[in-house]
Design a protein around this motif. Structure first.
Motif, PDB file in Angstrom:
ATOM      1  N   GLU A  57      76.749 109.063  54.503  1.00  0.00           N
ATOM      2  CA  GLU A  57      77.786 109.325  53.513  1.00  0.00           C
ATOM      3  C   GLU A  57      78.835 110.282  54.041  1.00  0.00           C
ATOM      4  OE1 GLU A  57      76.344 111.882  50.082  1.00  0.00           O
ATOM      5  OE2 GLU A  57      74.399 111.294  50.903  1.00  0.00           O
ATOM      6  N   ALA A  58      79.953 110.302  53.378  1.00  0.00           N
ATOM      7  CA  ALA A  58      81.004 111.262  53.670  1.00  0.00           C
ATOM      8  C   ALA A  58      81.674 111.611  52.349  1.00  0.00           C
ATOM      9  CB  ALA A  58      82.031 110.665  54.633  1.00  0.00           C
ATOM     10  N   PRO A  59      81.927 112.887  52.085  1.00  0.00           N
ATOM     11  CA  PRO A  59      81.558 114.039  52.929  1.00  0.00           C
ATOM     12  C   PRO A  59      80.055 114.362  52.822  1.00  0.00           C
ATOM     13  CG  PRO A  59      82.764 114.750  50.968  1.00  0.00           C
ATOM     14  CD  PRO A  59      82.738 113.252  50.928  1.00  0.00           C
ATOM     15  N   SER A  60      79.658 115.585  53.250  1.00  0.00           N
ATOM     16  CA  SER A  60      78.277 116.035  53.119  1.00  0.00           C
ATOM     17  C   SER A  60      78.209 117.119  52.041  1.00  0.00           C
ATOM     18  CB  SER A  60      77.789 116.620  54.446  1.00  0.00           C
ATOM     19  OG  SER A  60      76.613 117.383  54.247  1.00  0.00           O
ATOM     20  N   VAL A  61      77.202 117.045  51.174  1.00  0.00           N
ATOM     21  CA  VAL A  61      77.058 118.079  50.141  1.00  0.00           C
ATOM     22  C   VAL A  61      76.854 119.466  50.747  1.00  0.00           C
ATOM     23  CG1 VAL A  61      76.152 116.609  48.295  1.00  0.00           C
ATOM     24  CG2 VAL A  61      74.565 117.669  49.902  1.00  0.00           C
ATOM     25  N   ALA A  62      76.375 119.510  51.992  1.00  0.00           N
ATOM     26  CA  ALA A  62      76.036 120.792  52.613  1.00  0.00           C
ATOM     27  C   ALA A  62      77.225 121.437  53.327  1.00  0.00           C
ATOM     28  CB  ALA A  62      74.892 120.608  53.605  1.00  0.00           C
ATOM     29  N   VAL A  63      78.326 120.729  53.407  1.00  0.00           N
ATOM     30  CA  VAL A  63      79.469 121.224  54.178  1.00  0.00           C
ATOM     31  C   VAL A  63      80.528 121.818  53.255  1.00  0.00           C
ATOM     32  CG1 VAL A  63      81.334 120.538  55.750  1.00  0.00           C
ATOM     33  CG2 VAL A  63      79.016 119.665  56.113  1.00  0.00           C
ATOM     34  N   THR A  64      80.705 123.114  53.352  1.00  0.00           N
ATOM     35  CA  THR A  64      81.731 123.815  52.584  1.00  0.00           C
ATOM     36  C   THR A  64      83.073 123.661  53.312  1.00  0.00           C
ATOM     37  OG1 THR A  64      81.398 125.828  53.865  1.00  0.00           O
ATOM     38  CG2 THR A  64      80.044 125.576  51.871  1.00  0.00           C
ATOM     39  N   PRO A  65      84.179 123.958  52.632  1.00  0.00           N
ATOM     40  CA  PRO A  65      85.473 123.884  53.330  1.00  0.00           C
ATOM     41  C   PRO A  65      85.497 124.733  54.606  1.00  0.00           C
ATOM     42  CG  PRO A  65      85.826 124.089  50.981  1.00  0.00           C
ATOM     43  CD  PRO A  65      84.345 124.255  51.193  1.00  0.00           C
ATOM     44  N   GLU A  66      84.807 125.885  54.600  1.00  0.00           N
ATOM     45  CA  GLU A  66      84.778 126.765  55.777  1.00  0.00           C
ATOM     46  C   GLU A  66      84.003 126.106  56.921  1.00  0.00           C
ATOM     47  OE1 GLU A  66      83.917 127.955  52.561  1.00  0.00           O
ATOM     48  OE2 GLU A  66      86.034 128.527  52.415  1.00  0.00           O
ATOM     49  N   ILE A  67      82.823 125.542  56.582  1.00  0.00           N
ATOM     50  CA  ILE A  67      82.025 124.862  57.616  1.00  0.00           C
ATOM     51  C   ILE A  67      82.807 123.674  58.157  1.00  0.00           C
ATOM     52  CG2 ILE A  67      79.884 123.577  58.095  1.00  0.00           C
ATOM     53  CD1 ILE A  67      78.496 125.251  55.946  1.00  0.00           C
ATOM     54  N   ARG A  68      83.468 122.927  57.244  1.00  0.00           N
ATOM     55  CA  ARG A  68      84.230 121.737  57.663  1.00  0.00           C
ATOM     56  C   ARG A  68      85.300 122.124  58.677  1.00  0.00           C
ATOM     57  NH1 ARG A  68      85.322 119.754  52.824  1.00  0.00           N
ATOM     58  NH2 ARG A  68      83.320 118.676  52.990  1.00  0.00           N
ATOM     59  N   ARG A  69      86.009 123.168  58.410  1.00  0.00           N
ATOM     60  CA  ARG A  69      87.078 123.587  59.324  1.00  0.00           C
ATOM     61  C   ARG A  69      86.490 124.027  60.661  1.00  0.00           C
ATOM     62  NH1 ARG A  69      89.009 128.027  57.279  1.00  0.00           N
ATOM     63  NH2 ARG A  69      89.518 126.907  55.357  1.00  0.00           N
ATOM     64  N   ALA A  70      85.432 124.853  60.586  1.00  0.00           N
ATOM     65  CA  ALA A  70      84.829 125.373  61.823  1.00  0.00           C
ATOM     66  C   ALA A  70      84.196 124.250  62.643  1.00  0.00           C
ATOM     67  CB  ALA A  70      83.787 126.438  61.474  1.00  0.00           C
ATOM     68  N   MET A  71      83.489 123.361  61.975  1.00  0.00           N
ATOM     69  CA  MET A  71      82.814 122.266  62.684  1.00  0.00           C
ATOM     70  C   MET A  71      83.846 121.302  63.268  1.00  0.00           C
ATOM     71  SD  MET A  71      79.763 119.905  61.114  1.00  0.00           S
ATOM     72  CE  MET A  71      78.344 120.909  60.888  1.00  0.00           C
ATOM     73  N   GLY A  72      84.898 121.050  62.520  1.00  0.00           N
ATOM     74  CA  GLY A  72      85.969 120.167  62.999  1.00  0.00           C
ATOM     75  C   GLY A  72      86.660 120.748  64.224  1.00  0.00           C
ATOM     76  N   GLU A  73      86.962 122.038  64.167  1.00  0.00           N
ATOM     77  CA  GLU A  73      87.610 122.688  65.325  1.00  0.00           C
ATOM     78  C   GLU A  73      86.691 122.687  66.536  1.00  0.00           C
ATOM     79  OE1 GLU A  73      90.421 125.703  62.663  1.00  0.00           O
ATOM     80  OE2 GLU A  73      88.842 126.565  63.934  1.00  0.00           O
ATOM     81  N   THR A  74      85.392 122.882  66.264  1.00  0.00           N
ATOM     82  CA  THR A  74      84.405 122.872  67.344  1.00  0.00           C
ATOM     83  C   THR A  74      84.337 121.495  68.005  1.00  0.00           C
ATOM     84  OG1 THR A  74      83.130 124.561  66.204  1.00  0.00           O
ATOM     85  CG2 THR A  74      81.968 123.281  67.866  1.00  0.00           C
ATOM     86  N   ALA A  75      84.303 120.441  67.177  1.00  0.00           N
ATOM     87  CA  ALA A  75      84.232 119.069  67.707  1.00  0.00           C
ATOM     88  C   ALA A  75      85.478 118.753  68.539  1.00  0.00           C
ATOM     89  CB  ALA A  75      84.084 118.072  66.564  1.00  0.00           C
ATOM     90  N   VAL A  76      86.629 119.180  68.052  1.00  0.00           N
ATOM     91  CA  VAL A  76      87.876 118.946  68.786  1.00  0.00           C
ATOM     92  C   VAL A  76      87.847 119.682  70.131  1.00  0.00           C
ATOM     93  CG1 VAL A  76      90.350 119.530  68.757  1.00  0.00           C
ATOM     94  CG2 VAL A  76      89.314 118.374  66.785  1.00  0.00           C
ATOM     95  N   ARG A  77      87.296 120.907  70.144  1.00  0.00           N
ATOM     96  CA  ARG A  77      87.174 121.658  71.409  1.00  0.00           C
ATOM     97  C   ARG A  77      86.245 120.947  72.392  1.00  0.00           C
ATOM     98  NH1 ARG A  77      86.700 126.277  68.575  1.00  0.00           N
ATOM     99  NH2 ARG A  77      84.493 126.576  69.025  1.00  0.00           N
ATOM    100  N   ALA A  78      85.104 120.464  71.882  1.00  0.00           N
ATOM    101  CA  ALA A  78      84.139 119.775  72.757  1.00  0.00           C
ATOM    102  C   ALA A  78      84.759 118.507  73.333  1.00  0.00           C
ATOM    103  CB  ALA A  78      82.860 119.453  71.980  1.00  0.00           C
TER     104      ALA A  78
END
Ligand code: MV4
Length: 502
Positions: free
Chosen positions: A241-262
């Motif tokens: 599913e998308a989005p994830s119930v466990a992902v807050t806007p803060e986690i989403r931003r941090a995880m997204g930036e991390t994925a883009v860096r990787a």
């Protein structure tokens, strides 16, 4: 844009790519094995070419033969889909060397992410959080014990060449290390021809959350946000599913930036996915990058409104991404069920046969990406996934109800399928609350897959259903189901519910 593209795949993903080609005005070439001569993807493509015998190794994995066909028929590019040749560095390279375009990442990026230890090293250098552990393969059990002492037990031994859980061993204490290391090495050697193994601290009770990235050849790399993929069995995802119930806007931003860096650190271009473990405290760890289009890409398409397959083709043909990160505004909730030909009541044993009947769900917010039709033969040569049922609705609750409704509409006869099992998941209180993690499904398997009723019970229920149907013709009634509040479908479904059969 290309004029003609060859699709090096079969089934639902070949059809998905054919649809994208058609909408972009691109001619498509299907390839097929002897077993797929009458498959829908062969009929739907503009041209089709036989590439060999049914076993994948003699057809869909014959890269050189596929490239030769593409050149002979005048294709300018090859889309590998998922599985088969999609993550083979040599194939991406061979396509390029043949003067064709590989619709996917550069061969070098596939290589950089292909080795898990190399990917961890690259991630660490790019300031991407990884699970504590080694980035170098282990020499021996003594070294493994020393590392485990540093991070604390339990630890996981993982194959450097691995992915998808093969060659993985949980080690609870130092006494198990030697035998587990031997076992992990043996499994890895068998599966990948490489016995290099490394160690990570074991994360307890995490979710599997992944980020879709999309990058062009001009330095733009975007996060298309997360997919929640924790509902899986033996590393096979069953519901995403998308989005994830466990992902807050803060986690989403941090995880997204991390994925883009990787992805950027690997020189990545085109569509790719970074897999993370998200622990109970909201901390996330990069696991690996999948350097292909994924099965579950439709849930991202529905919530972002971005056609990933079309963009894969546009990027490969040299177009620039016209959106910026701020333009990615997710809307609503999407859920996907992978409909497989397996018998959940029988340990998910693959089921074979001829599809004798299909009734496809439709209506608001329903998408059906399928590789089958009435008359399709389901054998054991290929993956058991028959189709994907995907729904989109404004909220998670509405999406769960919509999936439940769509699954009720779905009928497939001729093979056993995962449908009833997924229907039960949609009715499950844990699933509805979103309180799930990677071990949830296997813990709950027994209660979600009770055995089929005896034939005598089914026979009696069928008679009752016929009687109710007769009565309803005289005095139509619309009862509602207590579990969902949704009107039930037909007399058979109502009786099946009463009898808890379905
Ligand atoms: C882990 C883990 C817990 N701790 N690593 C499984 C497949 C591969 N992609 C990585 N996997 C895991 N790595 C640490 N350090 C738990 C899993 C895991 C898992 C991960 C994602 C989805 C389903 C899973 C099921 C079992 C274990």
């Amino acid at each position: 844009m290309f004029r003609k593209v060859l699709i090096a795949n079969r089934g639902e993903i070949a059809l998905r790519i054919i649809r994208a080609c058609r909408e972009l005005g691109v001619a498509s070439i299907a390839v097929y094995s002897d077993a797929d001569a009458r498959a829908p993807h062969v009929r739907e493509a503009d041209e089709a070419v036989n590439i060999g015998a049914p076993p994948s190794a003699e057809s869909y994995l014959r890269g050189e033969r596929i490239i030769e066909a593409a050149r002979r028929l005048g294709a300018e590019a090859i889309h590998p889909g998922y599985g088969f040749l999609s993550e083979r560095e040599w194939f991406a390279r061979a396509v390029r060397d043949a003067g064709l375009v590989f619709i996917g990442p550069p061969a070098e990026a596939i290589a950089a992410m292909g080795s898990k230890t190399a990917a961890r090293t690259l991630a660490v250098a790019a300031n991407v959080p990884v699970v504590p552990g080694t980035t170098e393969p282990l020499n021996d059990a003594a070294e493994a014990r020393a590392v485990a002492d540093r991070f604390g037990y339990p630890v996981l031994l993982k194959a450097a060449a691995g992915g998808g859980g093969k060659g993985m061993r949980l080690v609870r204490d130092a006494s198990e290390m030697e035998s587990s290391l031997d076992a992990a090495r043996r499994e890895s050697k068998n599966a990948f021809g490489d016995d290099a193994v490394y160690v990570e601290k074991y994360i307890v009770g995490p979710r599997h959350v992944e980020i879709q990235v999309l990058g062009d050849n001009y330095g733009t790399m975007l996060s298309l946000n997360e997919r929640e993929c924790s509902v899986q069995r033996r590393h096979q995802k069953m519901i995403e599913e998308a989005p994830s119930v466990a992902v807050t806007p803060e986690i989403r931003r941090a995880m997204g930036e991390t994925a883009v860096r990787a992805a950027s650190a690997a020189g990545y271009v085109n569509a790719g996915t970074c897999e993370f473990l998200l622990d109970r405290d909201g901390k996330f760890y990069f696991l690996e990058m999948n350097t292909r289009l994924q099965v579950e890409h439709p849930v991202t398409e529905l919530v972002t409104g971005i056609d990933l397959v079309q963009w894969q083709m546009r990027i490969a043909s040299g177009e620039r991404l016209p959106f910026k990160q701020e333009d990615i505004v997710p809307r609503g909730w999407a859920i996907e069920c992978r409909i497989t030909s397996e018998d959940p009541a029988n340990g998910f044993l693959p089921s074979t046969g001829t599809i004798s009947y299909v009734h496809v769900p439709a209506g608001p917010g329903v998408r059906w990406d399928s590789g089958i039709e009435i008359g399709s033969e389901v054998g054991l040569y290929y993956d058991p996934m028959l189709a994907k049922l995907i729904v989109h609705a404004p909220t998670r609750e509405a999406a769960v109800e919509r999936m439940h409704r769509a699954l009720l509409e779905l009928t497939i006869e001729g093979v056993d399928t995962s449908r009833d099992f997924q229907l039960r998941v949609m009715e499950d209180a844990d699933f509805r609350s979103g309180a799930i993690e990677i071990q949830w499904l296997e813990r709950r398997l027994d209660s979600l897959t009770h055995a089929k009723p005896p034939a005598e019970v089914t026979r009696k229920a069928a008679i009752v259903a016929a009687l109710i149907a007769d009565r309803d013709r005289l005095a139509p009634a619309r009862p509602t189901s207590p579990s969902s509040g949704a009107p039930t479908q037909d007399a058979w479904t109502r009786v099946a519910r009463l009898e808890n059969l379905r």
